[in-house]
Design a protein around this motif. Structure first.
Motif, PDB file in Angstrom:
ATOM      1  N   VAL A  10       0.806  -1.224   0.000  1.00  0.00           N
ATOM      2  CA  VAL A  10       0.000   0.000   0.000  1.00  0.00           C
ATOM      3  C   VAL A  10       0.839   1.273   0.000  1.00  0.00           C
ATOM      4  O   VAL A  10       0.331   2.342  -0.333  1.00  0.00           O
ATOM      5  CB  VAL A  10      -1.013   0.020   1.167  1.00  0.00           C
ATOM      6  CG1 VAL A  10      -1.947  -1.178   1.082  1.00  0.00           C
ATOM      7  CG2 VAL A  10      -0.321   0.065   2.515  1.00  0.00           C
ATOM      8  N   ALA A  11       2.107   1.187   0.333  1.00  0.00           N
ATOM      9  CA  ALA A  11       2.968   2.375   0.349  1.00  0.00           C
ATOM     10  C   ALA A  11       3.311   2.855  -1.047  1.00  0.00           C
ATOM     11  O   ALA A  11       3.904   3.917  -1.210  1.00  0.00           O
ATOM     12  CB  ALA A  11       4.245   2.109   1.129  1.00  0.00           C
ATOM     13  N   HIS A  12       2.939   2.089  -2.057  1.00  0.00           N
ATOM     14  CA  HIS A  12       3.255   2.477  -3.424  1.00  0.00           C
ATOM     15  C   HIS A  12       2.005   2.796  -4.238  1.00  0.00           C
ATOM     16  O   HIS A  12       2.092   2.949  -5.461  1.00  0.00           O
ATOM     17  CB  HIS A  12       4.088   1.385  -4.097  1.00  0.00           C
ATOM     18  CG  HIS A  12       5.406   1.187  -3.433  1.00  0.00           C
ATOM     19  ND1 HIS A  12       6.481   2.036  -3.638  1.00  0.00           N
ATOM     20  CD2 HIS A  12       5.827   0.276  -2.508  1.00  0.00           C
ATOM     21  CE1 HIS A  12       7.500   1.639  -2.897  1.00  0.00           C
ATOM     22  NE2 HIS A  12       7.126   0.577  -2.197  1.00  0.00           N
ATOM     23  N   ILE A  13       0.865   2.885  -3.561  1.00  0.00           N
ATOM     24  CA  ILE A  13      -0.388   3.244  -4.229  1.00  0.00           C
ATOM     25  C   ILE A  13      -0.944   4.467  -3.516  1.00  0.00           C
ATOM     26  O   ILE A  13      -1.429   4.379  -2.388  1.00  0.00           O
ATOM     27  CB  ILE A  13      -1.413   2.084  -4.186  1.00  0.00           C
ATOM     28  CG1 ILE A  13      -0.809   0.810  -4.776  1.00  0.00           C
ATOM     29  CG2 ILE A  13      -2.681   2.481  -4.940  1.00  0.00           C
ATOM     30  CD1 ILE A  13      -1.683  -0.416  -4.620  1.00  0.00           C
ATOM     31  N   TYR A  14      -0.855   5.602  -4.173  1.00  0.00           N
ATOM     32  CA  TYR A  14      -1.285   6.859  -3.547  1.00  0.00           C
ATOM     33  C   TYR A  14      -2.803   7.047  -3.573  1.00  0.00           C
ATOM     34  O   TYR A  14      -3.346   7.795  -2.776  1.00  0.00           O
ATOM     35  CB  TYR A  14      -0.614   8.049  -4.244  1.00  0.00           C
ATOM     36  CG  TYR A  14       0.816   8.239  -3.814  1.00  0.00           C
ATOM     37  CD1 TYR A  14       1.112   9.020  -2.702  1.00  0.00           C
ATOM     38  CD2 TYR A  14       1.853   7.625  -4.485  1.00  0.00           C
ATOM     39  CE1 TYR A  14       2.424   9.193  -2.288  1.00  0.00           C
ATOM     40  CE2 TYR A  14       3.165   7.795  -4.081  1.00  0.00           C
ATOM     41  CZ  TYR A  14       3.436   8.577  -2.980  1.00  0.00           C
ATOM     42  OH  TYR A  14       4.733   8.747  -2.570  1.00  0.00           O
ATOM     43  N   LEU A  35       2.394  -3.015   4.869  1.00  0.00           N
ATOM     44  CA  LEU A  35       1.646  -1.894   5.420  1.00  0.00           C
ATOM     45  C   LEU A  35       2.589  -0.827   5.946  1.00  0.00           C
ATOM     46  O   LEU A  35       3.451  -1.101   6.786  1.00  0.00           O
ATOM     47  CB  LEU A  35       0.747  -2.389   6.564  1.00  0.00           C
ATOM     48  CG  LEU A  35      -0.253  -1.403   7.115  1.00  0.00           C
ATOM     49  CD1 LEU A  35      -1.325  -1.070   6.075  1.00  0.00           C
ATOM     50  CD2 LEU A  35      -0.902  -1.966   8.371  1.00  0.00           C
ATOM     51  N   SER A  36       2.445   0.369   5.421  1.00  0.00           N
ATOM     52  CA  SER A  36       3.165   1.532   5.925  1.00  0.00           C
ATOM     53  C   SER A  36       2.504   2.770   5.342  1.00  0.00           C
ATOM     54  O   SER A  36       1.804   2.705   4.335  1.00  0.00           O
ATOM     55  CB  SER A  36       4.650   1.482   5.568  1.00  0.00           C
ATOM     56  OG  SER A  36       4.840   1.380   4.179  1.00  0.00           O
ATOM     57  N   ALA A  37       2.733   3.871   6.005  1.00  0.00           N
ATOM     58  CA  ALA A  37       2.159   5.135   5.550  1.00  0.00           C
ATOM     59  C   ALA A  37       3.036   5.746   4.468  1.00  0.00           C
ATOM     60  O   ALA A  37       4.185   5.336   4.262  1.00  0.00           O
ATOM     61  CB  ALA A  37       2.021   6.097   6.728  1.00  0.00           C
ATOM     62  N   ILE A  38       2.462   6.716   3.781  1.00  0.00           N
ATOM     63  CA  ILE A  38       3.195   7.419   2.738  1.00  0.00           C
ATOM     64  C   ILE A  38       3.169   8.913   3.021  1.00  0.00           C
ATOM     65  O   ILE A  38       2.204   9.441   3.549  1.00  0.00           O
ATOM     66  CB  ILE A  38       2.620   7.128   1.342  1.00  0.00           C
ATOM     67  CG1 ILE A  38       1.100   7.359   1.306  1.00  0.00           C
ATOM     68  CG2 ILE A  38       2.950   5.742   0.903  1.00  0.00           C
ATOM     69  CD1 ILE A  38       0.454   7.126  -0.030  1.00  0.00           C
ATOM     70  N   HIS A  44       7.092   4.131   3.320  1.00  0.00           N
ATOM     71  CA  HIS A  44       7.481   3.257   4.424  1.00  0.00           C
ATOM     72  C   HIS A  44       7.619   4.009   5.749  1.00  0.00           C
ATOM     73  O   HIS A  44       8.581   3.821   6.490  1.00  0.00           O
ATOM     74  CB  HIS A  44       8.746   2.470   4.087  1.00  0.00           C
ATOM     75  CG  HIS A  44       8.606   1.738   2.787  1.00  0.00           C
ATOM     76  ND1 HIS A  44       9.629   1.640   1.886  1.00  0.00           N
ATOM     77  CD2 HIS A  44       7.561   1.095   2.216  1.00  0.00           C
ATOM     78  CE1 HIS A  44       9.224   0.969   0.842  1.00  0.00           C
ATOM     79  NE2 HIS A  44       7.965   0.624   1.016  1.00  0.00           N
ATOM     80  N   LEU A  45       6.616   4.830   6.025  1.00  0.00           N
ATOM     81  CA  LEU A  45       6.533   5.563   7.283  1.00  0.00           C
ATOM     82  C   LEU A  45       5.666   4.782   8.261  1.00  0.00           C
ATOM     83  O   LEU A  45       4.901   3.898   7.865  1.00  0.00           O
ATOM     84  CB  LEU A  45       5.934   6.949   7.026  1.00  0.00           C
ATOM     85  CG  LEU A  45       6.668   7.805   5.989  1.00  0.00           C
ATOM     86  CD1 LEU A  45       5.891   9.089   5.726  1.00  0.00           C
ATOM     87  CD2 LEU A  45       8.086   8.094   6.416  1.00  0.00           C
ATOM     88  N   TYR A  71       8.985  -0.377   7.298  1.00  0.00           N
ATOM     89  CA  TYR A  71       9.394   0.963   7.712  1.00  0.00           C
ATOM     90  C   TYR A  71      10.824   1.258   7.281  1.00  0.00           C
ATOM     91  O   TYR A  71      11.674   0.365   7.245  1.00  0.00           O
ATOM     92  CB  TYR A  71       9.346   1.087   9.241  1.00  0.00           C
ATOM     93  CG  TYR A  71       7.982   1.086   9.860  1.00  0.00           C
ATOM     94  CD1 TYR A  71       6.830   0.921   9.116  1.00  0.00           C
ATOM     95  CD2 TYR A  71       7.843   1.252  11.219  1.00  0.00           C
ATOM     96  CE1 TYR A  71       5.580   0.931   9.715  1.00  0.00           C
ATOM     97  CE2 TYR A  71       6.601   1.266  11.832  1.00  0.00           C
ATOM     98  CZ  TYR A  71       5.474   1.103  11.066  1.00  0.00           C
ATOM     99  OH  TYR A  71       4.241   1.114  11.664  1.00  0.00           O
ATOM    100  N   LEU A  72      11.079   2.536   7.025  1.00  0.00           N
ATOM    101  CA  LEU A  72      12.446   2.983   6.830  1.00  0.00           C
ATOM    102  C   LEU A  72      13.241   2.729   8.120  1.00  0.00           C
ATOM    103  O   LEU A  72      12.654   2.700   9.215  1.00  0.00           O
ATOM    104  CB  LEU A  72      12.478   4.474   6.501  1.00  0.00           C
ATOM    105  CG  LEU A  72      11.913   4.879   5.145  1.00  0.00           C
ATOM    106  CD1 LEU A  72      11.787   6.400   5.060  1.00  0.00           C
ATOM    107  CD2 LEU A  72      12.788   4.353   4.016  1.00  0.00           C
TER     108      LEU A  72
END
Length: 88
Positions: A10-14, A35-38, A44-45, A71-72
């Motif tokens: 999901v981190a690569h689909i805005y 799963l990670s935020a963007i 990868h937040l 995550y980063l």
């Protein structure tokens, strides 16, 4: 139609509506979710409300795949806390 297993990152689909449509249409084929935020410039937040909604949608589909928090390195100290907050 092929019933191939897939990983949803999901981190690569805005586009949130695209993520929701993929879950709606292919949840039975999704074996893994990264799963990670963007952010505006980073991927990868730590998880956020968008991520929580995605997990909620998956749970509504009785999904039982693998959930990987991606995550980063500078955010990896948050992993255990975020795993606990998912309530899965």
């Amino acid at each position: 139609q092929y019933q191939l297993p897939m990983t949803l990152d999901v981190a690569h689909i805005y586009d949130d509506s695209l993520v929701y449509k993929i879950i709606q249409d292919y949840s039975a084929n999704i074996t893994t979710v990264h799963l990670s935020a963007i952010g505006h410039e980073e991927h990868h937040l730590p998880i956020d409300s968008r991520c929580l909604k995605i997990v909620e949608l998956l749970q509504g589909k009785d999904w039982s795949g693998n959930l990987i928090l991606e995550y980063l390195p500078e955010y990896q100290h948050r992993l255990q806390e975020d795993i606990n907050s998912l309530d899965i």
